[in-house]
Structures are given as C-alpha cells and as structure tokens.
Design a protein around this motif. Structure first.
Motif, PDB file in Angstrom:
ATOM      1  N   LEU A   1     -52.237 -29.297  -3.245  1.00 24.61           N
ATOM      2  CA  LEU A   1     -50.800 -29.019  -3.287  1.00 24.61           C
ATOM      3  C   LEU A   1     -50.479 -27.747  -2.514  1.00 24.61           C
ATOM      4  N   PRO A   2     -49.301 -27.683  -1.889  1.00 18.78           N
ATOM      5  CA  PRO A   2     -48.903 -26.436  -1.226  1.00 18.78           C
ATOM      6  C   PRO A   2     -48.658 -25.337  -2.245  1.00 18.78           C
ATOM      7  N   GLN A   3     -48.788 -24.101  -1.825  1.00 18.49           N
ATOM      8  CA  GLN A   3     -48.507 -22.996  -2.726  1.00 18.49           C
ATOM      9  C   GLN A   3     -47.001 -22.870  -2.937  1.00 18.49           C
ATOM     10  N   PRO A   4     -46.574 -22.709  -4.178  1.00 20.32           N
ATOM     11  CA  PRO A   4     -45.131 -22.599  -4.427  1.00 20.32           C
ATOM     12  C   PRO A   4     -44.577 -21.269  -3.932  1.00 20.32           C
ATOM     13  N   LYS A   5     -43.326 -21.310  -3.501  1.00 24.56           N
ATOM     14  CA  LYS A   5     -42.602 -20.096  -3.132  1.00 24.56           C
ATOM     15  C   LYS A   5     -41.800 -19.623  -4.346  1.00 24.56           C
ATOM     16  N   GLN A   6     -41.213 -18.461  -4.216  1.00 25.84           N
ATOM     17  CA  GLN A   6     -40.511 -17.863  -5.353  1.00 25.84           C
ATOM     18  C   GLN A   6     -39.438 -18.797  -5.904  1.00 25.84           C
ATOM     19  N   PRO A   7     -39.387 -18.949  -7.219  1.00 25.57           N
ATOM     20  CA  PRO A   7     -38.371 -19.808  -7.842  1.00 25.57           C
ATOM     21  C   PRO A   7     -36.996 -19.136  -7.864  1.00 25.57           C
ATOM     22  N   GLY A   8     -35.996 -19.943  -8.175  1.00 28.01           N
ATOM     23  CA  GLY A   8     -34.671 -19.390  -8.434  1.00 28.01           C
ATOM     24  C   GLY A   8     -34.592 -18.935  -9.879  1.00 28.01           C
ATOM     25  N   TYR A   9     -33.684 -18.000 -10.154  1.00 28.81           N
ATOM     26  CA  TYR A   9     -33.409 -17.543 -11.523  1.00 28.81           C
ATOM     27  C   TYR A   9     -34.644 -16.982 -12.216  1.00 28.81           C
ATOM     28  N   LEU A  10     -35.197 -15.916 -11.678  1.00 25.54           N
ATOM     29  CA  LEU A  10     -36.369 -15.313 -12.313  1.00 25.54           C
ATOM     30  C   LEU A  10     -36.002 -14.535 -13.566  1.00 25.54           C
TER      31      LEU A  10
END
Length: 358
Positions: free
Chosen positions: A318-327
């Motif tokens: 799987l690709p590495q996730p980028k920063q999510p919304g609403y931290l």
C-alpha cells in the motif's frame, strides 16, 4: 399488489426542492395495517429517533417483522428526506443495503416501511463497553468488507451513481447474522452518466464524518463518502468515536491520534481492547493503513471504493498515507438533525454556508 406512488401529491413548504413530479412503483401499506403492527405506535415499540422522526418496530399479521419510519408532523426537512429516500430506494437493490418494503401516505401520516434489522445499528455494539465483546475481529472485518461493498455499489454499480453523504456507524444496521446493511438515504444525492461530484450551499451531514472539503466548501463527491468510510473503519478498529474522542496527552481527535500512532510506529495501540486475542495483527494494521488512506486531506489522494475493496482482499503493498484532514478536535457544537442542513459552493467563489449537523 404494487401501486404507483405519485410523489408530487405529497405537499411540502420547503423551498428549492429539486425533486420533480416522479411516478414510482412501490408497495403501499394501509395505515390500519401499520397501526396494528406497531400497537398504535406504542412507546414500547419505539426503536429510536432521527431527524426524519421516530422509528418503530412492527409485526405484520403474517409474522414478518418491520421497521417503520414515521415522519414527524413538524419536520419539513424530514418530508424532503422521505421523498429522496423513496426515489433512491426504488432504484437500489444490494445485499448490503437495507431493503425498503413500501410506504404509507394517508392523511397526515407519512411512513416508510423497511425490513427489520435484528441487531439494530453498528454503533450500539462498537461503542458499548459490554456489547463490543460480541464483535470479535472476524465479525468486525466482515462488517468492514460488507459496508465497503455496499458503498462501492452506490458509487459504481447501481443504476444511479449515489453519494450517501451521511455514512456513519448508526447508519450501518446489522441483521441476525451480523451482516451490515447501509441505511438512511435521506441526504443522498444521485448523479447520472459520468458525474461524480457536486456543490451545495447547505452542508448536510454528521460532524466527525464529513470530509473537510465538504464541511468547509460544500464540495461533495464519491471521495467524500470514502473519507466517511475511513472514519468508520478507524472507529470499528478502535471502538472509539471520532467525534468527541479526546486523548489526555494532546488535543487530537481519533484521526489525529491514529495518525500520531502511525508515525510513531505504534499503530497497534489503536486497537480496541475488546478484540485482543481474536485478530491477526498484520490484518488489523493493514486496515488501519487503509483507513488512513481514506481520510487523507485531499480528495485526489484518497482511493476509490473499488480500490479499497481490492486493498482489503489482498496483500499488495500500500502507498504511504499523507496527512489526514481534521487532526485536531475542534469541539464544535453538535446541532440537532432536524434543523435545516448545509449544501455547497464552488471553491472559486466566496460563500457563507449553513453547516447543519446530524
């Protein structure tokens, strides 16, 4: 026997109703049948309450159990949702969607009749300290995969392309075998052809599940549902609500907490203690990974639902996730679901959106 339901015969006062006069074939129930089935809408038969109105359990004369949504007489928004649900449900058939059995429009009563789901909603299990133990990891993974298939059907395989716009734990119902079925299409939007997104000036949905581009700018798309699915996935794994989650060491919501643990190499700390000993660690970590991919800040970075299903069913890298919304937990006030709700505007214009939570 099947009858034509003329939706234009249902009067309403709300403005900007885009639903035109539409003829649909749908079984009609006599009011007396539903009154008898619910013991005259007895409080003892009440299953819950939503923006639409109360929901009751009923039993027909042949023994079939049903769930009855009763439109509140003071809910103008609920009437619009009723019409929307009837229109969409008449065109949807999938094992992971709750089945609409018919309706009853008689006098002031406006009712929708559904198949009864023995185990009620997913939130009644995963957020309960005792009942959560009933759902071991195999059952949770089964629910995750079934819900994903239901959303993929809405986005890709149904006769209309449907964006649900209110996917959450309380709208995933469970039958007697713990099979998940998506419910509540009152806020859903249908698209034709290759359309996959829209805008609204009235943002409608549930705080904690809405994608950032939808909550802030009123832009919704199939990727908005993917974001909501990602939240749901993290909630199923953790047993914690994204909305209202607070970690004592920081001001992060569930997404932010999951992201922090991921970057610190400790994603296993997110796992619900209720399922300890019942899971394959690599499988759960992979699901956390998928959840973080679904809640990435930018819609273009999120996977499609067909891709999510492939990820769930394979061991591909799987690709590495980028920063999510609403931290961060914004601690915004939760509004009542019966209030009017927000829909969208273009990102190239300045718009004040009404934000209505559920």
């Amino acid at each position: 026997m099947r009858f034509q339901l003329i939706l234009s015969n249902i009067s309403e006062k709300t403005e900007n109703d885009q639903i035109q006069n539409i003829d649909l074939e749908l079984p009609l129930f006599e009011l007396a049948t539903i009154v008898s089935a619910t013991n005259n809408f007895s409080i003892n038969k009440k299953l819950g309450q939503g923006g639409f109105g109360p929901v009751y359990k009923g039993t027909l004369v042949d023994g079939q159990e049903i769930a009855v949504k009763r439109l509140s007489k003071i809910s103008e928004q609920g009437l619009k949702e009723l019409k929307n649900e009837v229109i969409l449900f008449s065109k949807l058939q999938h094992r992971n969607l709750v089945k609409l059995l018919g309706c009853c429009i008689q006098g002031e009563e406006k009712l929708l009749i559904y198949e009864f789901m023995t185990n009620k909603s997913l939130d009644s299990f995963i957020f309960d300290q005792e009942r959560c133990k009933i759902l071991d990891w195999s059952k949770r993974f089964h629910i995750i995969c079934g819900t994903a298939r239901g959303v993929m059907y809405l986005h890709q395989d149904s006769r209309l392309r449907i964006i649900h716009r209110d996917l959450k734990a309380s709208n995933v119902l469970l039958d007697q075998d713990m099979n998940p079925k998506i419910s509540d299409f009152g806020l859903a939007r249908a698209f034709g052809g290759d359309e996959t997104e829209g805008n609204t000036k009235r943002v409608i949905g549930t705080y904690g599940y809405m994608a950032p581009e939808y909550a802030s700018d009123g832009q919704f798309s199939v990727k908005s549902d993917v974001f909501s699915f990602g939240i749901l996935l993290l909630e199923i794994i953790s047993g914690k609500k994204n909305r209202g989650f607070y970690h004592s060491d920081n001001n992060l919501n569930l997404i932010g907490h999951a992201w922090k643990l991921w970057n610190e190499g400790m994603p296993s700390q997110l796992i619900d203690p209720c399922i300890q000993g019942s899971f394959n660690l690599a499988e759960v970590i992979r699901c956390i990974h998928i959840g973080l991919l679904c809640v990435q800040q930018h819609p273009k970075d999120r996977p499609s639902m067909p891709s999510v299903i492939l990820m769930l069913g394979s061991e591909t890298v799987l690709p590495q996730p980028k920063q999510p919304g609403y931290l961060a937990d914004r601690n915004s006030t939760r509004l009542d679901s019966s209030s009017s709700r927000p829909e969208s505007s273009s990102t190239n214009t300045i718009t004040i959106s009404e934000l209505e939570g559920r």
